[in-house]
Design an enzyme around this catalytic site. Structure first.
Site, PDB file in Angstrom:
ATOM      1  N   ALA A 266       0.816  -1.220   0.000  1.00 15.84           N
ATOM      2  CA  ALA A 266       0.000   0.000   0.000  1.00 15.84           C
ATOM      3  C   ALA A 266       0.848   1.268   0.000  1.00 15.84           C
ATOM      4  CB  ALA A 266      -0.933  -0.005   1.201  1.00 15.84           C
TER       5      ALA A 266
ATOM      6  N   ILE B 177     -10.157  -3.405  18.883  1.00 15.09           N
ATOM      7  CA  ILE B 177     -10.822  -4.561  18.290  1.00 15.09           C
ATOM      8  C   ILE B 177      -9.860  -5.747  18.314  1.00 15.09           C
ATOM      9  CG2 ILE B 177     -12.154  -5.391  16.318  1.00 15.09           C
ATOM     10  CD1 ILE B 177     -13.221  -2.713  17.375  1.00 15.09           C
TER      11      ILE B 177
ATOM     12  N   TYR C  99       1.658   6.917  15.140  1.00 16.48           N
ATOM     13  CA  TYR C  99       0.362   6.282  14.856  1.00 16.48           C
ATOM     14  C   TYR C  99      -0.762   7.316  14.984  1.00 16.48           C
ATOM     15  CZ  TYR C  99      -3.225   2.596  14.805  1.00 16.48           C
ATOM     16  OH  TYR C  99      -4.303   1.798  14.485  1.00 16.48           O
TER      17      TYR C  99
ATOM     18  N   LEU D 197      -3.267  -7.337  14.989  1.00 14.72           N
ATOM     19  CA  LEU D 197      -2.542  -6.086  15.269  1.00 14.72           C
ATOM     20  C   LEU D 197      -2.655  -5.717  16.751  1.00 14.72           C
ATOM     21  CD1 LEU D 197      -1.015  -3.752  13.673  1.00 14.72           C
ATOM     22  CD2 LEU D 197      -3.165  -2.499  13.777  1.00 14.72           C
TER      23      LEU D 197
ATOM     24  N   LYS E 211      -3.174   8.534  11.845  1.00 12.35           N
ATOM     25  CA  LYS E 211      -4.625   8.303  11.858  1.00 12.35           C
ATOM     26  C   LYS E 211      -5.400   9.619  11.874  1.00 12.35           C
ATOM     27  CE  LYS E 211      -4.563   3.837  11.617  1.00 12.35           C
ATOM     28  NZ  LYS E 211      -5.131   3.170  10.422  1.00 12.35           N
TER      29      LYS E 211
ATOM     30  N   THR F 247      -7.899  -8.188  17.014  1.00 14.37           N
ATOM     31  CA  THR F 247      -7.288  -8.612  15.742  1.00 14.37           C
ATOM     32  C   THR F 247      -5.811  -8.912  16.016  1.00 14.37           C
ATOM     33  OG1 THR F 247      -6.451  -6.440  15.097  1.00 14.37           O
ATOM     34  CG2 THR F 247      -8.737  -6.931  14.484  1.00 14.37           C
TER      35      THR F 247
HETATM   36  N1  LIG Z   1      -7.454  -3.688  15.750  1.00 12.12           N
HETATM   37  C1  LIG Z   1      -7.712  -2.528  16.291  1.00 12.12           C
HETATM   38  O1  LIG Z   1      -7.947  -2.419  17.491  1.00 12.12           O
HETATM   39  C2  LIG Z   1      -7.716  -1.289  15.433  1.00 12.12           C
HETATM   40  C3  LIG Z   1      -8.254  -0.125  16.002  1.00 12.12           C
HETATM   41  C4  LIG Z   1      -8.303   1.022  15.253  1.00 12.12           C
HETATM   42  C5  LIG Z   1      -7.838   1.024  13.960  1.00 12.12           C
HETATM   43  N2  LIG Z   1      -7.296  -0.103  13.435  1.00 12.12           N
HETATM   44  C6  LIG Z   1      -6.817  -0.033  12.058  1.00 12.12           C
HETATM   45  O2  LIG Z   1      -7.516  -0.985  11.291  1.00 12.12           O
HETATM   46  C7  LIG Z   1      -6.704  -1.382  10.183  1.00 12.12           C
HETATM   47  C8  LIG Z   1      -6.629  -2.892  10.157  1.00 12.12           C
HETATM   48  O3  LIG Z   1      -5.982  -3.330  11.332  1.00 12.12           O
HETATM   49  P1  LIG Z   1      -6.156  -4.798  11.905  1.00 12.12           P
HETATM   50  O4  LIG Z   1      -6.350  -4.672  13.353  1.00 12.12           O
HETATM   51  O5  LIG Z   1      -7.120  -5.542  11.064  1.00 12.12           O
HETATM   52  O6  LIG Z   1      -4.653  -5.347  11.683  1.00 12.12           O
HETATM   53  P2  LIG Z   1      -4.097  -6.703  11.072  1.00 12.12           P
HETATM   54  O7  LIG Z   1      -2.644  -6.684  11.369  1.00 12.12           O
HETATM   55  O8  LIG Z   1      -4.929  -7.861  11.511  1.00 12.12           O
HETATM   56  O9  LIG Z   1      -4.331  -6.511   9.505  1.00 12.12           O
HETATM   57  C9  LIG Z   1      -3.619  -5.548   8.783  1.00 12.12           C
HETATM   58  C10 LIG Z   1      -3.366  -6.092   7.398  1.00 12.12           C
HETATM   59  O10 LIG Z   1      -2.683  -5.072   6.660  1.00 12.12           O
HETATM   60  C11 LIG Z   1      -1.666  -5.695   5.918  1.00 12.12           C
HETATM   61  N3  LIG Z   1      -0.618  -4.725   5.605  1.00 12.12           N
HETATM   62  C12 LIG Z   1       0.257  -4.145   6.436  1.00 12.12           C
HETATM   63  N4  LIG Z   1       1.085  -3.333   5.758  1.00 12.12           N
HETATM   64  C13 LIG Z   1       0.706  -3.397   4.457  1.00 12.12           C
HETATM   65  C14 LIG Z   1       1.157  -2.787   3.271  1.00 12.12           C
HETATM   66  N5  LIG Z   1       2.207  -1.958   3.244  1.00 12.12           N
HETATM   67  N6  LIG Z   1       0.516  -3.064   2.109  1.00 12.12           N
HETATM   68  C15 LIG Z   1      -0.531  -3.931   2.089  1.00 12.12           C
HETATM   69  N7  LIG Z   1      -0.990  -4.555   3.174  1.00 12.12           N
HETATM   70  C16 LIG Z   1      -0.386  -4.293   4.349  1.00 12.12           C
HETATM   71  C17 LIG Z   1      -1.155  -6.820   6.794  1.00 12.12           C
HETATM   72  O11 LIG Z   1      -0.457  -7.801   6.046  1.00 12.12           O
HETATM   73  C18 LIG Z   1      -2.445  -7.330   7.397  1.00 12.12           C
HETATM   74  O12 LIG Z   1      -3.035  -8.354   6.598  1.00 12.12           O
HETATM   75  C19 LIG Z   1      -5.360  -0.706  10.384  1.00 12.12           C
HETATM   76  O13 LIG Z   1      -5.311   0.453   9.573  1.00 12.12           O
HETATM   77  C20 LIG Z   1      -5.361  -0.351  11.853  1.00 12.12           C
HETATM   78  O14 LIG Z   1      -4.528   0.738  12.126  1.00 12.12           O
HETATM   79  C21 LIG Z   1      -7.235  -1.264  14.135  1.00 12.12           C
END
Ligand SMILES: NC(=O)c1ccc[n+]([C@@H]2O[C@H](COP(=O)([O-])OP(=O)(O)OC[C@H]3O[C@@H](n4cnc5c(N)ncnc54)[C@H](O)[C@@H]3O)[C@@H](O)[C@H]2O)c1
Length: 259
Positions: A64, A193, A158, A197, A162, A195
Site C-alpha cells: 500500500a 478490536i 500512529y 494487530l 490516523k 485482531t
Molecule cells: N485492531 C484494532 O484495534 C484497530 C483499532 C483502530 C484502527 N485499526 C486499524 O484498522 C486497520 C486494520 O488493522 P487490523 O487490526 O485488522 O490489523 P491486522 O494486522 O490484523 O491486519 C492488517 C493487514 O494489513 C496488511 N498490511 C500491512 N502493511 C501493508 C502494506 N504496506 N501493504 C498492504 N498490506 C499491508 C497486513 O499484512 C495485514 O493483513 C489498520 O489500519 C489499523 O490501524 C485497528
C-alpha cells in the site's frame, strides 16, 4: 438481493483482521471483492473461504505504500471488472510505543508510509477507476482509529497518521462533492478490536490474562470489539443506504471516546 449486490470492492489489508472481516461481509452481501495485501497467502486463504460460501473475488499482492503497486493492482481490477464501487483502505501498521525524543525517523516514516501514504495512494488510484465507471457510484472508506481522535503517550506516529487519515478523507469528500462526482468518502474510527494487530500490542505484557484485563478495562463497555462490529459499519457506508453520508467520521468504539 444483498445490500451491495452487483458492486465491485477493493479491500487493502484484506488478508487479516478488519480488512478480512469487511471482505467477508461485503461478499456475503453480494459484492465482488478484491483482497489486496502484502500477505498474498493470507489474502488467498480468505478468498478461498469467501468462494466456499458462494462469494466472488480475486486476491492480489499489494504494498500500500508503493504507488507502482497500486497502479498494477488497479490495472488488474480494470481488466477483470472494468469498474469500481467500493474501496476499503484497511492496510495499517504500528511501530510500538516510544518517547518522542527516542522515536526514530525510520519508525515515523514506516508508520506514515503505510497508514497515511497508503491511504492517499489508494484513494488517488481508486478514485480514478471509480470516475471511469459507468455508472459512477463510489464509496471510499478509510480505516482511521480512535487514535485519530484522541492520543496516547508514546504513539505519536500512529496518532499523527490516523489523524491525517481523518482530515484527508474529509477533503476528498468535499472535492468529489464540489466536482458533482458521485463518490463519497468517509473514515471509520474503530476502538480496540480483537485482531492480530491488537494482539501484537497486547504482547508487550508478559502475562496474557493481565493484558486482557487491562485492555478490557480501557473500554467503557468492559470488553474488546469484534472485527464484525467494524465490518457492519463498512457495509453501511459501502451500501446506497448511506448515499447522503460523506465527509463523516463513524466512531465504533464501545464508548471509548465518549469520556
Ligand atoms: N485492531 C484494532 O484495534 C484497530 C483499532 C483502530 C484502527 N485499526 C486499524 O484498522 C486497520 C486494520 O488493522 P487490523 O487490526 O485488522 O490489523 P491486522 O494486522 O490484523 O491486519 C492488517 C493487514 O494489513 C496488511 N498490511 C500491512 N502493511 C501493508 C502494506 N504496506 N501493504 C498492504 N498490506 C499491508 C497486513 O499484512 C495485514 O493483513 C489498520 O489500519 C489499523 O490501524 C485497528
Amino acid at each position: 438481493m444483498g445490500r451491495v449486490a452487483g458492486k465491485v470492492a477493493i479491500i487493502s489489508g484484506g488478508a487479516s483482521g478488519l480488512g478480512a472481516a469487511a471482505a467477508r461481509v461485503l461478499a456475503r452481501e453480494g459484492a465482488a471483492v478484491v483482497l489486496a495485501d502484502l500477505d498474498i497467502g493470507g489474502a488467498e486463504r480468505v478468498l478461498a473461504e469467501i468462494r466456499g460460501s458462494g462469494g466472488e473475488g480475486m486476491a492480489a499482492h499489494l504494498d500500500a505504500a508503493d504507488e507502482a503497486s497500486w497502479q498494477d493492482l488497479m490495472a488488474a481490477i480494470r481488466a477483470r471488472y472494468g469498474r469500481l464501487n467500493i474501496a476499503v483502505n484497511s492496510a495499517g501498521t504500528n511501530a510500538g510505543r516510544s518517547f518522542p525524543s527516542d522515536t526514530t525517523l525510520a519508525d515515523w516514516r514506516m508508520v506514515m508510509s503505510v497508514n497515511l501514504d497508503g491511504v492517499f495512494l489508494g484513494t488517488k488510484h481508486q478514485l480514478a477507476l471509480m470516475r471511469d465507471s459507468d455508472p459512477v457510484n463510489g464509496s471510499i472508506i478509510n480505516i482511521s482509529s480512535v487514535m485519530g481522535l484522541t492520543a496516547l503517550p508514546g504513539l505519536g506516529a500512529y496518532n499523527a497518521s490516523k489523524g491525517g487519515v481523518r482530515l484527508y478523507s474529509k477533503s476528498v469528500a468535499l472535492s468529489c462533492a464540489e466536482a458533482r462526482l458521485n463518490v463519497r468518502c468517509n473514515s471509520i474510527h474503530p476502538g480496540f478490536i480483537d485482531t492480530p494487530l491488537l494482539r501484537k500490542a497486547m504482547a508487550r505484557f508478559n502475562d496474557p490474562a493481565e493484558a486482557q484485563a487491562i485492555y478490557d478495562a480501557l473500554q467503557p463497555v468492559g470488553h474488546l470489539g469484534e472485527p464484525d462490529d467494524i465490518a457492519n459499519g463498512v457495509l453501511y457506508l459501502a451500501s446506497d443506504e448511506s448515499k447522503f453520508v460523506t465527509g463523516a467520521e463513524l466512531v465504533i468504539d464501545g464508548g471509548y471516546t465518549a469520556r
